[in-house]
Design a protein around this motif. Structure first.
Motif, PDB file in Angstrom:
ATOM      1  N   ILE A   1      34.992  27.257  34.617  1.00 51.17           N
ATOM      2  CA  ILE A   1      34.346  26.551  35.735  1.00 51.17           C
ATOM      3  C   ILE A   1      34.311  27.492  36.931  1.00 51.17           C
ATOM      4  O   ILE A   1      35.336  28.111  37.260  1.00 51.17           O
ATOM      5  N   LEU A   2      33.156  27.628  37.577  1.00 51.81           N
ATOM      6  CA  LEU A   2      33.070  28.472  38.777  1.00 51.81           C
ATOM      7  C   LEU A   2      33.924  27.871  39.891  1.00 51.81           C
ATOM      8  O   LEU A   2      34.038  26.650  40.015  1.00 51.81           O
ATOM      9  N   GLU A   3      34.484  28.764  40.714  1.00 47.41           N
ATOM     10  CA  GLU A   3      35.424  28.299  41.729  1.00 47.41           C
ATOM     11  C   GLU A   3      34.805  27.405  42.803  1.00 47.41           C
ATOM     12  O   GLU A   3      35.433  26.441  43.233  1.00 47.41           O
ATOM     13  N   SER A   4      33.596  27.740  43.243  1.00 43.08           N
ATOM     14  CA  SER A   4      33.059  26.928  44.339  1.00 43.08           C
ATOM     15  C   SER A   4      32.283  25.737  43.782  1.00 43.08           C
ATOM     16  O   SER A   4      31.372  25.887  42.972  1.00 43.08           O
ATOM     17  N   ALA A   5      32.668  24.540  44.248  1.00 46.29           N
ATOM     18  CA  ALA A   5      32.016  23.312  43.793  1.00 46.29           C
ATOM     19  C   ALA A   5      30.639  23.208  44.434  1.00 46.29           C
ATOM     20  O   ALA A   5      30.400  23.760  45.507  1.00 46.29           O
ATOM     21  N   TYR A   6      29.731  22.484  43.784  1.00 47.65           N
ATOM     22  CA  TYR A   6      28.374  22.372  44.310  1.00 47.65           C
ATOM     23  C   TYR A   6      28.279  21.294  45.400  1.00 47.65           C
ATOM     24  O   TYR A   6      27.666  21.512  46.428  1.00 47.65           O
ATOM     25  N   THR A   7      28.874  20.128  45.143  1.00 46.18           N
ATOM     26  CA  THR A   7      28.876  19.046  46.151  1.00 46.18           C
ATOM     27  C   THR A   7      30.103  18.176  45.943  1.00 46.18           C
ATOM     28  O   THR A   7      30.719  18.198  44.878  1.00 46.18           O
ATOM     29  N   THR A   8      30.408  17.367  46.947  1.00 42.39           N
ATOM     30  CA  THR A   8      31.481  16.382  46.823  1.00 42.39           C
ATOM     31  C   THR A   8      30.854  14.997  46.886  1.00 42.39           C
ATOM     32  O   THR A   8      29.904  14.789  47.641  1.00 42.39           O
ATOM     33  N   GLU A   9      31.369  14.079  46.062  1.00 46.37           N
ATOM     34  CA  GLU A   9      30.778  12.743  45.956  1.00 46.37           C
ATOM     35  C   GLU A   9      31.878  11.675  45.837  1.00 46.37           C
ATOM     36  O   GLU A   9      33.025  12.005  45.624  1.00 46.37           O
ATOM     37  N   GLU A  10      31.448  10.422  45.925  1.00 49.33           N
ATOM     38  CA  GLU A  10      32.384   9.296  45.779  1.00 49.33           C
ATOM     39  C   GLU A  10      31.905   8.405  44.637  1.00 49.33           C
ATOM     40  O   GLU A  10      30.714   8.128  44.539  1.00 49.33           O
ATOM     41  N   TYR A  11      32.835   7.930  43.827  1.00 50.41           N
ATOM     42  CA  TYR A  11      32.492   7.011  42.734  1.00 50.41           C
ATOM     43  C   TYR A  11      32.710   5.558  43.166  1.00 50.41           C
ATOM     44  O   TYR A  11      33.689   5.243  43.862  1.00 50.41           O
ATOM     45  N   ALA A  12      31.821   4.687  42.679  1.00 55.01           N
ATOM     46  CA  ALA A  12      32.010   3.243  42.879  1.00 55.01           C
ATOM     47  C   ALA A  12      31.358   2.503  41.718  1.00 55.01           C
ATOM     48  O   ALA A  12      30.592   3.093  40.951  1.00 55.01           O
ATOM     49  N   MET A  13      31.670   1.221  41.580  1.00 52.68           N
ATOM     50  CA  MET A  13      31.050   0.409  40.535  1.00 52.68           C
ATOM     51  C   MET A  13      29.803  -0.258  41.132  1.00 52.68           C
ATOM     52  O   MET A  13      29.769  -0.553  42.332  1.00 52.68           O
ATOM     53  N   ALA A  14      28.799  -0.470  40.277  1.00 55.67           N
ATOM     54  CA  ALA A  14      27.513  -0.972  40.770  1.00 55.67           C
ATOM     55  C   ALA A  14      27.241  -2.390  40.289  1.00 55.67           C
ATOM     56  O   ALA A  14      27.460  -2.715  39.120  1.00 55.67           O
ATOM     57  N   PHE A  15      26.755  -3.227  41.209  1.00 55.36           N
ATOM     58  CA  PHE A  15      26.395  -4.619  40.925  1.00 55.36           C
ATOM     59  C   PHE A  15      24.963  -4.872  41.380  1.00 55.36           C
ATOM     60  O   PHE A  15      24.476  -4.198  42.290  1.00 55.36           O
ATOM     61  N   SER A  16      24.326  -5.869  40.810  1.00 52.21           N
ATOM     62  CA  SER A  16      22.993  -6.228  41.291  1.00 52.21           C
ATOM     63  C   SER A  16      23.156  -6.820  42.694  1.00 52.21           C
ATOM     64  O   SER A  16      24.219  -7.322  43.048  1.00 52.21           O
ATOM     65  N   LYS A  17      22.095  -6.729  43.474  1.00 54.05           N
ATOM     66  CA  LYS A  17      22.174  -7.234  44.848  1.00 54.05           C
ATOM     67  C   LYS A  17      22.341  -8.741  44.889  1.00 54.05           C
ATOM     68  O   LYS A  17      22.743  -9.293  45.900  1.00 54.05           O
ATOM     69  N   GLU A  18      22.025  -9.418  43.777  1.00 49.59           N
ATOM     70  CA  GLU A  18      22.160 -10.892  43.728  1.00 49.59           C
ATOM     71  C   GLU A  18      23.456 -11.307  43.037  1.00 49.59           C
ATOM     72  O   GLU A  18      23.674 -12.492  42.830  1.00 49.59           O
ATOM     73  N   SER A  19      24.287 -10.359  42.666  1.00 51.55           N
ATOM     74  CA  SER A  19      25.457 -10.704  41.859  1.00 51.55           C
ATOM     75  C   SER A  19      26.332 -11.777  42.496  1.00 51.55           C
ATOM     76  O   SER A  19      26.790 -11.618  43.629  1.00 51.55           O
ATOM     77  N   PRO A  20      26.615 -12.877  41.765  1.00 54.04           N
ATOM     78  CA  PRO A  20      27.478 -13.915  42.322  1.00 54.04           C
ATOM     79  C   PRO A  20      28.966 -13.530  42.298  1.00 54.04           C
ATOM     80  O   PRO A  20      29.774 -14.185  42.954  1.00 54.04           O
ATOM     81  N   ILE A  21      29.325 -12.487  41.558  1.00 53.64           N
ATOM     82  CA  ILE A  21      30.748 -12.148  41.457  1.00 53.64           C
ATOM     83  C   ILE A  21      31.121 -10.905  42.262  1.00 53.64           C
ATOM     84  O   ILE A  21      32.276 -10.527  42.350  1.00 53.64           O
TER      85      ILE A  21
END
Ligand code: ARG
Length: 248
Positions: free
Chosen positions: A200-220
């Protein structure tokens, strides 16, 4: 006899009640992304996302059903209501926020570059400088795909080969079909550990955040996110992450 029938009926009703109570949530993922989602030696789906989702469901009294699909089908599947949510090492982006709503983030990641171990390049631009172009392998529809498409393909600096799973891009790299693979850092570490002759090359390309995805209408969504937050605050999520990512 009558007593027996009454007993059987009572038992049947009780069982029906119990099974009706444990409603299940359908989670979609692409389970070829260790350590976030993969199959263990018993062919059971596991990983950071799977275990966090199980913990949230347990807290809310749901069973969890996991559906393994291609990554590019996760957002459409959530939008259409086919799945209750997606947990797939999914990066929060502005474009995706137009289509789905994200929980709070539970992990930080980087896009990194995998190259052959003897490669002397230190960045993607080194390839462009040396050859006038760079051939990049990615998993289709991931952020690695999006960034490489915008920054290299659309910019006329290279080509992007898209594979259904990350391991497919890694195979292409080993076969010399691409110069490098751009993918999330933890799966990258797994792929490099499982395949000889890569780094793996030493310098990372970008930094990001993970999250779970729901529909905009999700009741839960609201309950799920609140429960996830409690599990972040009480250290459960950190415990799960630490159990899959050994401290360096
Ligand atoms: N983090 C990247 C993205 O959101 C890659 C995720 C790939 N996940 C997977 N389970 N295959 O686009």
């Amino acid at each position: 006899m009558k007593k027996l029938i009454a007993l059987i009926l009572a038992l049947m009703l009780a069982f029906a009640g119990v099974s009706a109570m444990a409603e299940s949530l359908k989670m979609c993922t692409n389970a070829a992304f260790p350590p976030y989602e993969f199959y263990d030696e018993n062919s059971e789906a596991t990983g950071i996302d799977v275990e966090i989702a199980k913990a949230v469901c347990a807290k809310l009294g749901y069973d969890l059903e996991i559906v393994d699909i291609e990554f590019d089908q996760c957002i459409p599947g959530v939008q259409s209501g086919k799945y209750d949510f997606a947990a797939a090492g999914m990066t929060v982006t502005e474009e995706r926020k137009q289509m789905v709503q994200f929980t709070d983030t539970y992990a930080t990641a980087q896009q990194v570059v995998i190259v052959p171990a003897d490669c002397e390049m230190t960045s993607l631009d080194d390839f462009v400088a040396a050859n006038g172009t760079v051939k990049v392998g990615v998993q289709r529809a991931t952020t690695g795909d999006l960034y490489m498409t915008w920054d290299y393909e659309d910019a006329g600096k290279g080509t992007v080969d898209r594979y259904p799973i990350g391991a497919g891009a890694v195979e292409a790299l080993k076969a010399g079909k691409v110069d490098c693979v751009v993918i999330d850092n933890e799966p990258a570490k797994n792929f490099v550990a499982q395949n000889e002759g890569l780094k793996i090359l030493e310098s990372a390309y970008t930094t990001e955040e993970y999250a779970m995805a729901f529909s905009k209408e999700s009741p839960i969504y609201a309950d799920f996110n609140a429960a996830l937050n409690e599990l972040i605050e009480d250290g459960t999520v950190k415990g799960i992450i630490d159990s899959f990512i050994p401290a360096e």
